[in-house]
Design an enzyme around this catalytic site. Structure first.
Site, PDB file in Angstrom:
ATOM      1  N   GLY A  15       0.791  -1.233   0.000  1.00  0.00           N
ATOM      2  CA  GLY A  15       0.000   0.000   0.000  1.00  0.00           C
ATOM      3  C   GLY A  15       0.819   1.277   0.000  1.00  0.00           C
ATOM      4  O   GLY A  15       0.324   2.339   0.392  1.00  0.00           O
ATOM      5  N   MET A  93      -3.968  -6.956  -7.409  1.00  0.00           N
ATOM      6  CA  MET A  93      -3.457  -7.971  -8.343  1.00  0.00           C
ATOM      7  C   MET A  93      -4.556  -8.885  -8.876  1.00  0.00           C
ATOM      8  O   MET A  93      -4.442 -10.107  -8.865  1.00  0.00           O
ATOM      9  CB  MET A  93      -2.340  -8.772  -7.655  1.00  0.00           C
ATOM     10  CG  MET A  93      -1.209  -7.910  -7.141  1.00  0.00           C
ATOM     11  SD  MET A  93      -0.508  -6.757  -8.368  1.00  0.00           S
ATOM     12  CE  MET A  93       0.656  -7.843  -9.169  1.00  0.00           C
ATOM     13  N   ARG A  94      -5.610  -8.259  -9.387  1.00  0.00           N
ATOM     14  CA  ARG A  94      -6.735  -8.999  -9.940  1.00  0.00           C
ATOM     15  C   ARG A  94      -7.283  -8.265 -11.137  1.00  0.00           C
ATOM     16  O   ARG A  94      -7.279  -7.027 -11.129  1.00  0.00           O
ATOM     17  CB  ARG A  94      -7.867  -8.968  -8.904  1.00  0.00           C
ATOM     18  CG  ARG A  94      -8.243 -10.244  -8.392  1.00  0.00           C
ATOM     19  CD  ARG A  94      -9.108 -10.165  -7.159  1.00  0.00           C
ATOM     20  NE  ARG A  94      -8.546 -11.069  -6.216  1.00  0.00           N
ATOM     21  CZ  ARG A  94      -8.635 -12.389  -6.309  1.00  0.00           C
ATOM     22  NH1 ARG A  94      -9.353 -12.933  -7.250  1.00  0.00           N
ATOM     23  NH2 ARG A  94      -8.038 -13.169  -5.440  1.00  0.00           N
ATOM     24  N   LEU A  95      -7.764  -9.011 -12.115  1.00  0.00           N
ATOM     25  CA  LEU A  95      -8.408  -8.363 -13.263  1.00  0.00           C
ATOM     26  C   LEU A  95      -9.773  -7.839 -12.837  1.00  0.00           C
ATOM     27  O   LEU A  95     -10.511  -8.519 -12.128  1.00  0.00           O
ATOM     28  CB  LEU A  95      -8.611  -9.373 -14.388  1.00  0.00           C
ATOM     29  CG  LEU A  95      -7.464  -9.580 -15.372  1.00  0.00           C
ATOM     30  CD1 LEU A  95      -7.886 -10.589 -16.436  1.00  0.00           C
ATOM     31  CD2 LEU A  95      -7.043  -8.275 -16.027  1.00  0.00           C
ATOM     32  N   ILE A  96     -10.099  -6.634 -13.270  1.00  0.00           N
ATOM     33  CA  ILE A  96     -11.418  -6.073 -12.970  1.00  0.00           C
ATOM     34  C   ILE A  96     -12.423  -6.698 -13.947  1.00  0.00           C
ATOM     35  O   ILE A  96     -12.171  -6.784 -15.150  1.00  0.00           O
ATOM     36  CB  ILE A  96     -11.382  -4.536 -13.120  1.00  0.00           C
ATOM     37  CG1 ILE A  96     -10.368  -3.919 -12.132  1.00  0.00           C
ATOM     38  CG2 ILE A  96     -12.762  -3.927 -12.920  1.00  0.00           C
ATOM     39  CD1 ILE A  96     -10.703  -4.055 -10.670  1.00  0.00           C
ATOM     40  N   ASN A 110      -5.219   2.568 -13.170  1.00  0.00           N
ATOM     41  CA  ASN A 110      -4.243   1.616 -12.613  1.00  0.00           C
ATOM     42  C   ASN A 110      -2.834   2.165 -12.772  1.00  0.00           C
ATOM     43  O   ASN A 110      -2.566   2.966 -13.669  1.00  0.00           O
ATOM     44  CB  ASN A 110      -4.352   0.286 -13.369  1.00  0.00           C
ATOM     45  CG  ASN A 110      -3.413  -0.781 -12.815  1.00  0.00           C
ATOM     46  OD1 ASN A 110      -3.262  -0.930 -11.598  1.00  0.00           O
ATOM     47  ND2 ASN A 110      -2.763  -1.527 -13.704  1.00  0.00           N
ATOM     48  N   HIS A 112       1.146   0.624 -13.179  1.00  0.00           N
ATOM     49  CA  HIS A 112       1.859  -0.622 -13.468  1.00  0.00           C
ATOM     50  C   HIS A 112       3.356  -0.321 -13.545  1.00  0.00           C
ATOM     51  O   HIS A 112       3.761   0.663 -14.167  1.00  0.00           O
ATOM     52  CB  HIS A 112       1.358  -1.211 -14.790  1.00  0.00           C
ATOM     53  CG  HIS A 112       1.965  -2.542 -15.091  1.00  0.00           C
ATOM     54  ND1 HIS A 112       1.574  -3.698 -14.443  1.00  0.00           N
ATOM     55  CD2 HIS A 112       2.962  -2.892 -15.938  1.00  0.00           C
ATOM     56  CE1 HIS A 112       2.298  -4.712 -14.889  1.00  0.00           C
ATOM     57  NE2 HIS A 112       3.151  -4.259 -15.797  1.00  0.00           N
TER      58      HIS A 112
HETATM   59  C1  GAR Z   1       3.364  -1.326  -7.432  1.00  0.00           C
HETATM   60  O1  GAR Z   1       4.672  -1.413  -7.927  1.00  0.00           O
HETATM   61  C2  GAR Z   1       2.362  -1.374  -8.564  1.00  0.00           C
HETATM   62  O2  GAR Z   1       2.787  -0.711  -9.720  1.00  0.00           O
HETATM   63  C3  GAR Z   1       2.252  -2.858  -8.792  1.00  0.00           C
HETATM   64  O3  GAR Z   1       2.200  -3.396  -7.495  1.00  0.00           O
HETATM   65  C4  GAR Z   1       3.011  -2.590  -6.636  1.00  0.00           C
HETATM   66  C5  GAR Z   1       2.221  -2.259  -5.384  1.00  0.00           C
HETATM   67  O4  GAR Z   1       3.026  -1.600  -4.439  1.00  0.00           O
HETATM   68  N1  GAR Z   1       1.080  -3.183  -9.557  1.00  0.00           N
HETATM   69  C6  GAR Z   1       1.059  -4.111 -10.506  1.00  0.00           C
HETATM   70  O5  GAR Z   1       2.003  -4.828 -10.770  1.00  0.00           O
HETATM   71  C7  GAR Z   1      -0.274  -4.214 -11.243  1.00  0.00           C
HETATM   72  N2  GAR Z   1      -0.157  -5.043 -12.396  1.00  0.00           N
HETATM   73  P1  GAR Z   1       2.353  -0.898  -3.175  1.00  0.00           P
HETATM   74  O6  GAR Z   1       1.408  -1.931  -2.544  1.00  0.00           O
HETATM   75  O7  GAR Z   1       3.493  -0.579  -2.274  1.00  0.00           O
HETATM   76  O8  GAR Z   1       1.621   0.318  -3.653  1.00  0.00           O
END
Ligand code: GAR
Length: 190
Positions: A15, A93-96, A110, A112
């Site tokens: 988060g 980490m889930r598809l909407i 989102n 990424h």
């Molecule tokens: C982040 O690096 C975000 O870009 C990635 O998860 C991490 C969450 O970090 N998201 C994905 O890979 C989505 N496909 P956080 O929980 O510290 O914000």
């Protein structure tokens, strides 16, 4: 857009992006109102972060529902109750699925950790390092039904620290926090 849009952050992990967005809202840099954190992982650290800053959480496991639709409907009921206008995915980490996409057309964003369309899906940083790219980055985009495929709002490049995933990840996170808050600031100031 006038007023301060109410938004929910969806997260499955630490988060840190939620924290950065929340801090930017509190500092008056992002003209929105965070009203809910939704997580599919009740043990995720994001729940503690949300509680610490006094934001409601909805922590329910999709596996306790009979279908993805039923899970998303339960989430949607809460979003509707709180009059949430935007969904901000931050490490969710889930598809909407259809239920949320239908209820929030062009209102789901989102982040990424790669320069899309390179390295979509899980472990984008690992994928980039494995491939041996020298520059990777961060993308903020609208969400559609695909995996990290929606229209791009903003991107920033990050140099890979050769052979050092931890340092590369640190750089990416720092850029994510800045790019996400800046993009939301621009989006909601229009
Ligand atoms: C982040 O690096 C975000 O870009 C990635 O998860 C991490 C969450 O970090 N998201 C994905 O890979 C989505 N496909 P956080 O929980 O510290 O914000």
């Amino acid at each position: 857009m006038t007023g301060t849009p109410k938004f929910a952050v969806f997260a499955s992990g630490s988060g840190s992006n939620f924290q950065a967005i929340h801090d930017a809202v509190k500092a008056g840099k992002v003209p929105g109102q965070a009203v809910l954190v939704v997580t599919d992982k009740p043990d995720a650290f994001v729940v503690e972060r949300a509680k610490k800053v006094g934001i409601k959480t909805l922590a329910i496991k999709p596996s306790s529902f009979s279908s993805k639709q039923a899970y998303e409907q339960a989430v949607l009921d809460k979003l509707s109750e709180l009059k949430v206008e935007w969904i901000i995915l931050a490490g969710y980490m889930r598809l909407i699925g259809d239920v949320l996409l239908g209820a929030y057309p062009n209102r789901i964003i989102n982040i990424h950790p790669s320069l899309l369309p390179s390295f979509p899906g899980k472990d984008a940083i690992g994928q980039a390092m494995e491939h041996g790219v020298k520059v990777t980055g961060v993308t903020v985009h609208y969400v559609d039904a695909g995996m990290d495929t929606g229209p791009i709002l903003a991107q920033a490049a990050v140099e890979v620290v050769s052979g050092n995933r931890e340092k590369t990840e640190e750089r990416i996170h720092a850029v994510e926090h800045e790019l996400y808050t800046k993009t939301l600031q621009q989006l909601w100031s229009r």
